[in-house]
Design a protein around this motif. Structure first.
Motif, PDB file in Angstrom:
ATOM      1  N   THR A 192       0.872  -1.171   0.000  1.00 16.28           N
ATOM      2  CA  THR A 192       0.000   0.000   0.000  1.00 16.28           C
ATOM      3  C   THR A 192       0.906   1.217   0.000  1.00 16.28           C
ATOM      4  N   GLU A 206       0.642   4.186  -1.059  1.00 15.66           N
ATOM      5  CA  GLU A 206       0.128   5.520  -0.747  1.00 15.66           C
ATOM      6  C   GLU A 206       0.389   5.910   0.705  1.00 15.66           C
ATOM      7  N   GLY A 238      -2.363   6.728  -7.810  1.00 13.47           N
ATOM      8  CA  GLY A 238      -1.199   6.627  -6.934  1.00 13.47           C
ATOM      9  C   GLY A 238      -0.015   7.471  -7.349  1.00 13.47           C
ATOM     10  N   ASP A 274       4.375   7.029 -11.411  1.00 10.69           N
ATOM     11  CA  ASP A 274       3.352   6.171 -10.812  1.00 10.69           C
ATOM     12  C   ASP A 274       3.945   5.533  -9.565  1.00 10.69           C
ATOM     13  N   ASP A 275       3.073   4.891  -8.772  1.00 12.96           N
ATOM     14  CA  ASP A 275       3.589   4.271  -7.555  1.00 12.96           C
ATOM     15  C   ASP A 275       4.340   2.978  -7.851  1.00 12.96           C
TER      16      ASP A 275
END
Length: 209
Positions: free
Chosen positions: A28, A30, A64, A112-113
């Protein structure tokens, strides 16, 4: 590495992703954005990538990648934009897929993540190409191509820089006590050896958490 130790990013316990079993919960990423100093540092990493690629605009991939791209923009003094998820339908007629700085005729860094198979990367890049942008490269927090079942040719062709790879994240999580040694060992085996859904080792992994 504070990306790995940020609360909530790495969580022990078997989970699911794309209808398949995973040895730990999906990352996760974020949660890394919750720490202002960490977000600034991640932005500085991305800004170095932006300079190396010689880009005119930093573009965050929804969702994200948007906070990270904003941090990269601030750290590097490069204009910011974000690109909607392909197929997004907004409240306006003919709502543009890219908002923020103008990207037409400009070199852009897609942020991006994570990247895995590269399918999402290709779709976002397609949206940018339709707007006349030139994709110079990509910057992600975690490059997951090292554990993806398949990586599309497009993702292999795009110059991509990352803060870490997925397996390195697991190694660091074990070093910092987030994952117990046995959980780490079994998790890496499940990913690298691609355990079948009915492999009895899944039960052993679950029992260790």
């Amino acid at each position: 590495m504070r990306l790995v130790t940020a609360p909530g990013v790495v969580r022990a316990g078997a989970g699911c992703w794309d209808r398949g079993r995973t040895p730990i919960h999906p990352l996760t990423l974020e949660y890394a954005y919750a720490d202002p100093q960490l977000l600034r540092d991640l932005g500085a990493r991305g800004a170095r990538s932006a300079r190396r690629f010689g880009v005119d605009v930093v573009v965050g991939a929804e969702t994200g990648g948007v906070p990270l791209a904003a941090a990269v923009s601030l750290a590097g003094g490069v204009p910011f934009a974000f690109v909607r998820k392909p197929g997004y339908r907004g409240h306006e007629v003919d709502e543009p897929p890219v908002r923020g700085a103008e990207v037409r005729g400009r070199r852009v860094l897609l942020v991006d993540d994570a990247v895995s198979s590269g399918a999402s990367l290709e779709r976002f890049a397609g949206e940018l190409a339709d707007e006349g942008a030139e994709l110079a490269g990509a910057f992600v927090l975690v490059d997951m191509r090292d554990v993806a079942e398949a990586v599309i040719p497009f993702a292999c062709a795009v110059a991509t820089e990352s803060v870490s790879t997925y397996l390195h994240v697991l190694d660091l999580a074990a070093e910092h006590g987030i994952l117990a040694p046995l959980v780490h060992e079994l998790s890496v085996s499940a990913i690298v050896d691609r355990w079948a859904e009915d492999d009895p080792r899944w039960e052993a992994l679950i029992a260790t958490v």
